[in-house]
Write a protein that holds these residues in place. Structure first.
Motif, PDB file in Angstrom:
ATOM      1  N   ALA A 174      -7.266  63.402  13.671  1.00 42.66           N
ATOM      2  CA  ALA A 174      -5.992  64.037  14.029  1.00 42.66           C
ATOM      3  C   ALA A 174      -4.814  63.105  13.740  1.00 42.66           C
ATOM      4  O   ALA A 174      -3.790  63.520  13.176  1.00 42.66           O
ATOM      5  N   VAL A 175      -4.939  61.839  14.095  1.00 45.88           N
ATOM      6  CA  VAL A 175      -3.849  60.876  13.879  1.00 45.88           C
ATOM      7  C   VAL A 175      -3.625  60.641  12.387  1.00 45.88           C
ATOM      8  O   VAL A 175      -2.477  60.627  11.908  1.00 45.88           O
ATOM      9  N   THR A 176      -4.706  60.452  11.645  1.00 47.28           N
ATOM     10  CA  THR A 176      -4.584  60.180  10.204  1.00 47.28           C
ATOM     11  C   THR A 176      -3.928  61.342   9.476  1.00 47.28           C
ATOM     12  O   THR A 176      -3.042  61.156   8.629  1.00 47.28           O
ATOM     13  N   LEU A 177      -4.334  62.561   9.802  1.00 46.61           N
ATOM     14  CA  LEU A 177      -3.753  63.730   9.132  1.00 46.61           C
ATOM     15  C   LEU A 177      -2.289  63.917   9.515  1.00 46.61           C
ATOM     16  O   LEU A 177      -1.457  64.318   8.684  1.00 46.61           O
ATOM     17  N   SER A 178      -1.948  63.640  10.769  1.00 47.34           N
ATOM     18  CA  SER A 178      -0.536  63.774  11.175  1.00 47.34           C
ATOM     19  C   SER A 178       0.332  62.737  10.466  1.00 47.34           C
ATOM     20  O   SER A 178       1.476  63.025  10.076  1.00 47.34           O
TER      21      SER A 178
ATOM     22  N   HIS B 279       1.124  66.080  14.903  1.00 42.63           N
ATOM     23  CA  HIS B 279       0.127  65.566  15.853  1.00 42.63           C
ATOM     24  C   HIS B 279      -0.385  66.684  16.767  1.00 42.63           C
ATOM     25  O   HIS B 279      -1.593  66.832  16.965  1.00 42.63           O
ATOM     26  N   HIS B 280       0.519  67.454  17.339  1.00 45.20           N
ATOM     27  CA  HIS B 280       0.091  68.531  18.243  1.00 45.20           C
ATOM     28  C   HIS B 280      -0.691  69.600  17.490  1.00 45.20           C
ATOM     29  O   HIS B 280      -1.626  70.205  18.045  1.00 45.20           O
ATOM     30  N   LEU B 281      -0.352  69.839  16.232  1.00 43.71           N
ATOM     31  CA  LEU B 281      -1.084  70.808  15.418  1.00 43.71           C
ATOM     32  C   LEU B 281      -2.533  70.367  15.239  1.00 43.71           C
ATOM     33  O   LEU B 281      -3.471  71.140  15.485  1.00 43.71           O
ATOM     34  N   PHE B 282      -2.709  69.110  14.826  1.00 41.68           N
ATOM     35  CA  PHE B 282      -4.075  68.631  14.573  1.00 41.68           C
ATOM     36  C   PHE B 282      -4.830  68.333  15.877  1.00 41.68           C
ATOM     37  O   PHE B 282      -6.054  68.430  15.925  1.00 41.68           O
ATOM     38  N   ALA B 283      -4.097  67.984  16.934  1.00 34.69           N
ATOM     39  CA  ALA B 283      -4.740  67.812  18.245  1.00 34.69           C
ATOM     40  C   ALA B 283      -5.336  69.134  18.717  1.00 34.69           C
ATOM     41  O   ALA B 283      -6.450  69.176  19.268  1.00 34.69           O
TER      42      ALA B 283
ATOM     43  N   SER C 266      -0.649  70.322  30.194  1.00 32.22           N
ATOM     44  CA  SER C 266       0.744  69.846  30.209  1.00 32.22           C
ATOM     45  C   SER C 266       0.802  68.327  30.277  1.00 32.22           C
ATOM     46  O   SER C 266       1.621  67.674  29.602  1.00 32.22           O
ATOM     47  N   LEU C 267      -0.083  67.752  31.099  1.00 30.65           N
ATOM     48  CA  LEU C 267      -0.117  66.296  31.238  1.00 30.65           C
ATOM     49  C   LEU C 267      -0.482  65.623  29.918  1.00 30.65           C
ATOM     50  O   LEU C 267       0.177  64.658  29.488  1.00 30.65           O
ATOM     51  N   LEU C 268      -1.517  66.136  29.240  1.00 29.55           N
ATOM     52  CA  LEU C 268      -1.970  65.532  27.981  1.00 29.55           C
ATOM     53  C   LEU C 268      -0.927  65.707  26.874  1.00 29.55           C
ATOM     54  O   LEU C 268      -0.691  64.784  26.079  1.00 29.55           O
ATOM     55  N   VAL C 269      -0.317  66.897  26.785  1.00 31.54           N
ATOM     56  CA  VAL C 269       0.718  67.130  25.767  1.00 31.54           C
ATOM     57  C   VAL C 269       1.903  66.200  25.992  1.00 31.54           C
ATOM     58  O   VAL C 269       2.443  65.590  25.050  1.00 31.54           O
ATOM     59  N   GLY C 270       2.328  66.061  27.249  1.00 26.47           N
ATOM     60  CA  GLY C 270       3.442  65.161  27.562  1.00 26.47           C
ATOM     61  C   GLY C 270       3.109  63.712  27.258  1.00 26.47           C
ATOM     62  O   GLY C 270       3.930  62.966  26.686  1.00 26.47           O
ATOM     63  N   LEU C 271       1.892  63.283  27.639  1.00 28.50           N
ATOM     64  CA  LEU C 271       1.471  61.909  27.373  1.00 28.50           C
ATOM     65  C   LEU C 271       1.421  61.636  25.875  1.00 28.50           C
ATOM     66  O   LEU C 271       1.921  60.602  25.405  1.00 28.50           O
ATOM     67  N   ASP C 272       0.826  62.562  25.106  1.00 23.49           N
ATOM     68  CA  ASP C 272       0.728  62.372  23.654  1.00 23.49           C
ATOM     69  C   ASP C 272       2.104  62.352  23.000  1.00 23.49           C
ATOM     70  O   ASP C 272       2.356  61.589  22.058  1.00 23.49           O
ATOM     71  N   SER C 273       3.010  63.192  23.471  1.00 23.75           N
ATOM     72  CA  SER C 273       4.373  63.218  22.909  1.00 23.75           C
ATOM     73  C   SER C 273       5.058  61.865  23.108  1.00 23.75           C
ATOM     74  O   SER C 273       5.705  61.329  22.198  1.00 23.75           O
TER      75      SER C 273
END
Length: 612
Positions: A80-84, A52-56, A8-15
């Motif tokens: 992941a970043v490049t593909l997103s 981003h979340h898909l490729f992460a 949850s922490l990583l998903v929130g931070l990445d968002s």
């Protein structure tokens, strides 16, 4: 932190990072390009966030242990970043018939910087603020290859390890002055004493998984010039299989310093005569016998019959084999004495083994000098009882464990072993069973060997007693000796005496010095006392007479001997006469007969009183 909380922490931070990056990109470029549009920004943000979340998830960015982050993790982030970003560009083209390349480029750079920075900042914080290197022992790593790199990385990444890698050494000239995970290769193995002194090293770790024993001996000689403690990294296969971790270093053992490499087995030939068969081992509770049982178990025999005189030792190996094999092999413990002829005949007839390994013997040289009749009863008559019982039961192969002391023997033990060899060579001629003998030198760590004695003396504060400063012996490890015995059974055609090429003999005093050093003491602190040669001992041991050895090896490091044989009638008459001899005469005649060469037949006739 639990996995769910961490996720949850990583998903929130990445968002937050994704939205921040694209909004900053739009607002930075809007004054110059007038591209601000609420719908454009909203659709781009949603598509970038979702992709981003898909490729992460695809590249498992949320499952990685970022405290150990490296270039591999950075590559995964970049992908992941490049593909997103690429997916977002496609959606922009479909929705607005245009791609905001500059905005996406700024977003991509911010995305990489913030996502990567958030991950690697934790590792940097952990390495530099949490790790208390100042309290750790300063370690020198020997080997700058894959093993050394693995050890350095583990030591840097684990706070619970007591070592801090300070320097590396490697004999490869191309690696000098290079850095591995920030640790510099500061010299070669010859420089170990200098580096230990200059860098105030407390601990030396040998991290070369492919290291041969001869090379280990060379490295240890350099390490022994210092006061640092020496350890070795575990075997790579043990690390891979999860038995141990990389940072579970083991002590250097005397076996590592033998200067010779172990014998490798011909697995196919051994499996052919062992798999599914009934194997009987005498002396199964002893050092050699128990190790034969362990190694035989890996070839999946049908049954292993454990024969021994001591109930405690047989109980221990019985329980060990049952736990190890989990019912896949039938284990049969037998309490019996090889001197009991009827018992041996009964056991052989009941279990009808295919292969017999005869490891039961009296082997202590000084004790047998005082008890020659017991040596004769056990080593000669016990062998004869067992061998004849094997013939009667139709055993296919019989392997006798002999000794280097059977060559030109000066003692009762060696002489009885030589006569035992004569017995099985004669029975090989008279029966369908293939009989062979295996000679080897002293076995490190076996009962009655010098190593346990030296260890007790060191624990008691010394001194270590050595008989003579020039006394030498051939040495091998218990697993090596057992491998040779097993391999001999596969090579046996009948009547051979197999001998291991044991390399160079080792001075007993050097063995004592190494053991003192390995125990963490100085030579002067413990001391070495020379007690004088004991009854029956030789200064130097042999494995074969010069006229007994075939120059060609029948297997790597294994020779076949050409030990002389005798007429069966003379041999049996001589053996039958032994019980009537007095102790003094028994010792004299045994040694004389075992050493006889061209005059052997006549000498036996004279000693046994047989007139032909």
């Amino acid at each position: 932190m639990t996995y769910q909380k961490r996720l949850s922490l990583l998903v929130g931070l990445d968002s937050a990072i994704v939205l921040f990056s694209i909004y900053i990109g739009y607002f930075i470029l809007h004054p110059y390009m007038n591209i601000y549009n609420a719908s454009t920004l909203f659709i781009s943000s949603i598509s970038l966030l979702a992709s981003h979340h898909l490729f992460a998830a695809l590249y498992k960015l949320y499952q990685k242990a970022w405290e150990y982050a490296s270039v591999r993790e950075l590559v995964a982030i970049a992908k992941a970043v490049t593909l997103s970003i690429a997916i977002t560009a496609i959606i922009q083209l479909a929705a607005f018939q245009d791609i905001y390349i500059r905005v996406l480029l700024v977003t991509w750079m911010l995305h990489i910087l913030l996502i990567g920075g958030s991950r690697f900042s934790w590792r940097m914080y952990r390495d530099h603020f949490i790790a208390g290197d100042e309290e750790k022992k300063r370690a020198l790593i020997v080997g700058a290859g894959s093993g050394g790199s693995m050890v350095v990385r583990q030591l840097l990444n684990h706070n619970d390890v007591d070592f801090c890698p300070v320097a590396l050494v490697d004999d490869d000239s191309n690696k000098q002055r290079l850095q591995i995970h920030g640790v510099t290769v500061e010299g070669k193995t010859a420089d170990i004493p200098r580096i230990v002194e200059e860098r105030q090293i407390d601990h030396i770790i040998i991290a070369i998984p492919s290291l041969k024993r001869s090379e280990t001996q060379h490295i240890y000689k350099q390490c022994a010039k210092t006061s640092a403690k020496v350890q070795i990294m575990p075997l790579i296969e043990d690390v891979i299989t999860g038995r141990v971790s990389v940072n579970q270093f083991r002590e250097v053992q005397v076996e590592d310093l033998l200067g010779r490499d172990p014998v490798e087995l011909n697995i196919e030939s051994i499996s052919e005569y062992v798999k599914g068969r009934t194997i009987l081992v005498t002396g199964a509770g002893g050092s050699i016998g128990s190790e034969i049982c362990r190694q035989i178990g890996t070839f999946q025999p049908g049954k292993i019959v454990l024969v021994g005189h001591g109930e405690n030792s047989i109980y221990q190996i019985d329980m060990e084999l049952r736990n190890r094999n989990k019912g896949s092999i039938e284990i049969i413990p037998i309490i019996g004495d090889i001197q009991d002829r009827e018992r041996m005949l009964s056991v052989m007839q009941e279990y009808k083994p295919d292969v017999v390994y005869h490891a039961a013997a009296h082997k202590h040289v000084p004790l047998m000098e005082y008890n020659p009749k017991e040596a004769v009863k056990n080593n000669i008559f016990g062998t004869k009882n067992l061998a004849e019982a094997a013939c009667a039961a139709g055993v296919k192969k019989f392997v006798l464990i002999s000794s280097d002391k059977a060559v030109n023997p000066t003692n009762v033990m060696g002489a009885t072993k030589r006569v035992a060899e004569m017995v099985i060579q004669q029975l090989d001629k008279e029966s369908e069973t293939s009989f062979v003998a295996v000679r080897f030198g002293n076995v490190l760590g076996s009962r009655g060997s010098v190593i346990p004695l030296f260890k007790k003396q060191i624990q008691a504060g010394g001194p270590v007693t050595v008989t003579h400063p020039d006394m030498t012996r051939y040495f091998m490890t218990i697993p090596e000796a057992s491998r040779l015995v097993i391999q001999a059974g596969a090579l046996a055609k009948g009547g051979e005496i197999f001998v291991l090429d044991m390399g160079e003999p080792v001075k007993i005093v050097d063995l004592a010095k190494n053991l003192i050093k390995l125990s963490g003491y100085g030579i002067e602190e413990i001391g070495i006392k020379f007690s004088g040669i004991r009854p029956g001992e030789k200064m130097y041991e042999e494995l074969l007479n010069n006229n007994e050895v075939h120059p060609n090896q029948v297997f790597p490091k294994i020779h076949i001997g050409k030990a002389g044989q005798v007429e069966g009638e003379v041999l049996w008459e001589f053996i039958n006469s032994l019980p009537a001899k007095s102790n003094g005469l028994l010792k004299e005649e045994l040694v004389e007969i075992a050493n006889a060469k061209g005059e052997l037949q006549q000498l036996m006739r004279e000693v046994s009183g047989v007139l032909i």
